[in-house]
Design a protein around this motif. Structure first.
Motif, PDB file in Angstrom:
ATOM      1  N   LEU A   1       0.823  -1.210   0.000  1.00 14.81           N
ATOM      2  CA  LEU A   1       0.000   0.000   0.000  1.00 14.81           C
ATOM      3  C   LEU A   1       0.860   1.264   0.000  1.00 14.81           C
ATOM      4  O   LEU A   1       0.599   2.218  -0.733  1.00 14.81           O
ATOM      5  N   PHE A   2       1.912   1.254   0.840  1.00 15.80           N
ATOM      6  CA  PHE A   2       2.773   2.433   0.894  1.00 15.80           C
ATOM      7  C   PHE A   2       3.607   2.571  -0.391  1.00 15.80           C
ATOM      8  O   PHE A   2       3.894   3.683  -0.836  1.00 15.80           O
ATOM      9  N   LYS A   3       3.957   1.440  -0.961  1.00 16.63           N
ATOM     10  CA  LYS A   3       4.739   1.466  -2.200  1.00 16.63           C
ATOM     11  C   LYS A   3       3.946   2.115  -3.329  1.00 16.63           C
ATOM     12  O   LYS A   3       4.474   2.902  -4.117  1.00 16.63           O
ATOM     13  N   LEU A   4       2.642   1.797  -3.377  1.00 12.10           N
ATOM     14  CA  LEU A   4       1.780   2.345  -4.426  1.00 12.10           C
ATOM     15  C   LEU A   4       1.183   3.690  -4.043  1.00 12.10           C
ATOM     16  O   LEU A   4       0.487   4.322  -4.840  1.00 12.10           O
ATOM     17  N   ASN A   5       1.387   4.109  -2.765  1.00 11.43           N
ATOM     18  CA  ASN A   5       0.859   5.373  -2.246  1.00 11.43           C
ATOM     19  C   ASN A   5      -0.658   5.441  -2.406  1.00 11.43           C
ATOM     20  O   ASN A   5      -1.219   6.439  -2.857  1.00 11.43           O
TER      21      ASN A   5
END
Length: 727
Positions: A705-709
Motif C-alpha cells: 500500500l505504501f509502495k503504491l501510495n
C-alpha cells in the motif's frame, strides 16, 4: 365472575374440599367451572361420579392444533358443574408445571372466561416454587386464594410457603381469603392452627372434621351436599356463602422458617442442627481429596462473564467434526435448525468466497429429536430413543446433545446409553442449551464426554506418531496450518495419529492412546484446559510448545521437535533455507515500513509473531492494546518490557489514543469505519498462520500500500454521499 384458587400441600385433601365446595356453589344456583391443576388429574372425579376424564395435556398430545375443540376437554359434572383437568406426565419424567402453563394457554385461546361462569375454582398443587403451579396466583386468574391445611407441621409449612409465593406476586395487596382447616386428628392440631392463623393474621374460614362421610361420599360417587344425612355438608354450604359474599381479604404475611418453628412447634431454641456452629459445616480435615469438586469450566462460567454464545451450539460444533458419527440435537427442531444454519454458513461462505471445500461445515451429520410442547410436558426420552433407532445405522457413534428444554424438564438422557452396542456407542453430552454456560463450555463438555466415551486405553503404541489437539475448526486457515505442521513433521518422519477433534473419525479417537506425544494447536485457555484434562485422565504426554507462529518460534520449535525424535541432523538445512528467505523478504519491504508508526488493538493474547516482525522492520510500535477475550486470559510476550502495552483495554479509548498517537497503520481484529482516515487499516487474524512467515505476510500487505501510495478511498464515500444529497 369470581375466580378462586384453592392451594395446599399434596395429600391434604384439596381435591375433596374443592369438589364439595364447587357442589355447594352449584346448590346456591351458581354456574361453576372447576379446573384441576394437579398431575394426578383427580380433582373433579367426585363431581363426575368417579370417572376420570381426558386431560388437556393428553388431548394436546394426541390431537393436531387445527382440530382443537373446547367441548373435547370440557366435561359436565354434578348439577351442571363444568370440569377441566390439566393432567401431567408420569412421575419422574417431563415437566408438570409446564403442563399447567400449556393448559391455561389453551383455555385462554378458547376464551373460557367469557362463558358466563359465576365461579371459576382452581384446585392447585401447593408447590409454588414451580412457576407452572404458581400460574393461578397471577392477577388475571385468582381473585381470592384459600389455603387448605391441617395441624401437621409440614402442612402448615406448605401453607406458609404458599403465602411466600403470594407475597412475591402481590406485595402488600390483599387477596388471601383465609385458611381452610381440614382436621387430620393429630395431637394439639387445633392449637397449632390457631397460633399459625394468629401469627399470619388470617381467619380460619371453615373447619372440617375428620369424618367417614368423606369416604362414603367417594364410594358412592356423590358430593356431600347431595347426601341428605350429611352433617359435614353444612360446612361446605356455609363456606360457599362466605365466599359468595364480598368477604374481607387479607395481605399475605408469611413467617420466616425460624419464626414458623417457634409459633407452630413452640420451639424457642434453634434446632440441634444450628446449636453448635462448629457442626454447621464438615471440618476441612474430614474431607477426602477426591471429594473436592473439580470441573473443567470455560472462562465465561468461571469469571461470571456475559454469555458468549450457547453451550448446545458449542457441543454440536465439536461433535459434527467426527465425520462417521451422527449428532442428535435433543430438543425442538428450531434449535437444530439454527445450529445447522450457523455451521453451514461458514462452509458456504468459505466455498463461495474463497473456493474452499469444507465437507463437515457444508453437510454436517445433525438430526433433531423434534421435541415439541407435548414432549416437554410428558418427557422426551421415548422420542429420543425413536430418533436413535431411526439413525443408528448411519454412524459409527451417536452423540446426544441437549438443548434448554431438555435440561429444564430434566430428561434422563443417560438412559439412552443402555441402547449402546459394542460397535455403536451412544454418548450423551448434557449442555442443556445455555443453562450450563457459553459456547466454549459446550465445547469443553463435548471434548470431555467424547474422549471418555470413545478413547480406548489398551491400544498398540505406534512409534513416531503424534496427536494434534485443540484446533480451531471454524477458522479459515485451520487446514492450512494443519498441512504446514504435517509437512514439517513428515520431513522428520513423524505422522499424525489423531486430530482431537477436527475432521476426524471414530476409529482415530478410539486409538488416541496409540501416539506417545500430543501437540496443542493453540496454547490458549481452551488448549491449556484440554491439556490438563488429558494429563489428569490419561496421563498423556504433551510437547512443551504449541504450533509455532512467527519466525523465531518456528525455528526453535523445529529444533526441539527434531531433538525429541532424535532427528536433529535432518532439519539443519531446512532451517537455514527458511532463515535466508525470511531475511531477504525483510530487507525487501523494510524501506517502505521503517519508522512507520503502528498501533495494535487486538483480542489476541499471544502477539510475539507479529511484534518480532515489526521490530525486525524497525517500525515504531506506539501502543499495543489487548482487549478482554472470552477465549483466553493469559497475555505473555518476551517484548513486554520494551513496549507500551495496555491489558484489559477499554474500546472507548480507541479514538482518543489514535488522535494523540497518530499511527500510520492500525491493525485490529475487526475493521471499523470511524478510525483516522490518514492511517492504513488492516485486520489481524484471531488465529494466525503457523510457520515462519506469519508476521511477514501481514507486513507485505502494508508495504504494498505504501509502495503504491494508495489511499483507502472508501473512507470518502460518506463525504460524497452528503455532498450529493445536500444539493
Amino acid at each position: 365472575m369470581k375466580q378462586i384458587a384453592i392451594y395446599g400441600k399434596g395429600g391434604i385433601g384439596k381435591s375433596t374440599i374443592s369438589s364439595n365446595l364447587s357442589a355447594a356453589f352449584s346448590k346456591k344456583d351458581k354456574r361453576v367451572l372447576q379446573i384441576g391443576c394437579d398431575p394426578k388429574h383427580d380433582s373433579t372425579r367426585l363431581l363426575l361420579g368417579g370417572r376420570k376424564i381426558n386431560t388437556v395435556l393428553d388431548y394436546i398430545r394426541e390431537v393436531a392444533p387445527d382440530k382443537y375443540r373446547l367441548n373435547d376437554i370440557l366435561w359436565r359434572g354434578y348439577n351442571g358443574i363444568h370440569c377441566v383437568e390439566a393432567g401431567g406426565p408420569n412421575p419422574g419424567v417431563g415437566c408438570a408445571g409446564r403442563g399447567i402453563l400449556t393448559t391455561f394457554d389453551l383455555l385462554e385461546r378458547f376464551n373460557i372466561k367469557n362463558k358466563n361462569y359465576d365461579i371459576v375454582l382452581y384446585d392447585v398443587l401447593g408447590d409454588v416454587v414451580c412457576g407452572g403451579f404458581a400460574v393461578p396466583l397471577r392477577h388475571e386468574y385468582a381473585d381470592e386464594v384459600y389455603i387448605v391445611t391441617s395441624g401437621e407441621f409440614m402442612s402448615i409449612y406448605a401453607a406458609n410457603n404458599i403465602l411466600r409465593g403470594l407475597r412475591n406476586y402481590d406485595g402488600t395487596m390483599k387477596r388471601v381469603g383465609g385458611l381452610i382447616f381440614n382436621k387430620r386428628g393429630v395431637e394439639k392440631e387445633e392449637e397449632r392452627i390457631k397460633r399459625f392463623a394468629d401469627a399470619v393474621k388470617l381467619p380460619i374460614c371453615q373447619v372440617f372434621p375428620r369424618s367417614n362421610e368423606f369416604t362414603y361420599s367417594e364410594k358412592i360417587g356423590l358430593p356431600l351436599v347431595e347426601i341428605e344425612e350429611s352433617k359435614v355438608s353444612y360446612g361446605f354450604l356455609n363456606l360457599a356463602d362466605k365466599i359468595i359474599e364480598d368477604t374481607m381479604l387479607y395481605e399475605a404475611l408469611p413467617l420466616t422458617d425460624e419464626k414458623l418453628e417457634e409459633v407452630v412447634l413452640q420451639r424457642k431454641e434453634k434446632s440441634f442442627l444450628y446449636k453448635n456452629k462448629i457442626e454447621e459445616k464438615v471440618k476441612k480435615e474430614e474431607i477426602e481429596e477426591e471429594d473436592l469438586l473439580e470441573e473443567f469450566l470455560s472462562k465465561n462460567v468461571l469469571l461470571r462473564e456475559p454469555l458468549h454464545g450457547c453451550a448446545f451450539n458449542g457441543g454440536v460444533n465439536v461433535a459434527i467434526q467426527i465425520e462417521d458419527a451422527v449428532t442428535i440435537a435433543h430438543g425442538p427442531r428450531s434449535c437444530a435448525h439454527i445450529s445447522y444454519q450457523t455451521i453451514t454458513s461458514v462452509g458456504r461462505r468459505g466455498f463461495f468466497e474463497r473456493g474452499e471445500l469444507m465437507p463437515v461445515q457444508i453437510n454436517p451429520s445433525l438430526v433433531s429429536s423434534e421435541m415439541n410442547e407435548g414432549v416437554m410436558v410428558f418427557g422426551g426420552t421415548d422420542a429420543l430413543k425413536k430418533t436413535i433407532k431411526r439413525v443408528e445405522e448411519k454412524g459409527k457413534a451417536l452423540f446426544v446433545i441437549t438443548t434448554c428444554p431438555a435440561g429444564i424438564i430434566g430428561d434422563d438422557v443417560d438412559s439412552v446409553k443402555e441402547m449402546s452396542r459394542v460397535d455403536k456407542p451412544i454418548i450423551p453430552i448434557k449442555t442443556d442449551g445455555n443453562i450450563t454456560g457459553d459456547y466454549l463450555q459446550g465445547m469443553i463438555k463435548a471434548y470431555i464426554q467424547i474422549a471418555k466415551g470413545l478413547i480406548k486405553r489398551d491400544v498398540i503404541k505406534k512409534e513416531n506418531t503424534v496427536n494434534i489437539l485443540s484446533e480451531k475448526f471454524i477458522s479459515r486457515n485451520t487446514e492450512k496450518n494443519f498441512n504446514t505442521m504435517k509437512e514439517i513433521l513428515e520431513f522428520i518422519g513423524v505422522s499424525i495419529n489423531c486430530r482431537f477433534i477436527c475432521k476426524t473419525r471414530v476409529e482415530d479417537i478410539e486409538n488416541f492412546m496409540s501416539a506417545n506425544l500430543n501437540i496443542l494447536a493453540h496454547d490458549d485457555y481452551m488448549g491449556r484446559l484440554m491439556k490438563k484434562f488429558f494429563q489428569d485422565e490419561y496421563n498423556a504426554k504433551f510437547f512443551k510448545t504449541p504450533f509455532p507462529i512467527g519466525f523465531s518460534d518456528t525455528k526453535q520449535w523445529i529444533k526441539e521437535i527434531s531433538k525429541y525424535f532424535n532427528k536433529e541432523e535432518l532439519v539443519k538445512d531446512l532451517i537455514i533455507g527458511y532463515e535466508e528467505e525470511y531475511k531477504k523478504e525483510i530487507e525487501k519491504i523494510k524501506p517502505y515500513l521503517i519508522g512507520k508508526k503502528i498501533m495494535i488493538i487486538t483480542y489476541n493474547h499471544q502477539l510475539d509473531w507479529i511484534l518480532e516482525t515489526l521490530i525486525h522492520l524497525q517500525m515504531d510500535i506506539v501502543k499495543v492494546c489487548v482487549l478482554n477475550f472470552c477465549g483466553d486470559n493469559l497475555f505473555k510476550s518476551r517484548f513486554e518490557n520494551m513496549l507500551n502495552i495496555e491489558l484489559k483495554y477499554n474500546q472507548d479509548k480507541r479514538l482518543q489514543d489514535i488522535k494523540s498517537l497518530k499511527p500510520d497503520i492500525i491493525i485490529s481484529n475487526y475493521a471499523t469505519s470511524n478510525l483516522d482516515e490518514n492511517a492504513v487499516v488492516d485486520t489481524i487474524p484471531m488465529c494466525p498462520d503457523a510457520g515462519f512467515f506469519s508476521g511477514l505476510n501481514l507486513a507485505k500487505r502494508w508495504a504494498g500500500l505504501f509502495k503504491l501510495n494508495l489511499k483507502e478511498g472508501w473512507r470518502k464515500d460518506e463525504k460524497l454521499f452528503c455532498k450529493y444529497y445536500s444539493r
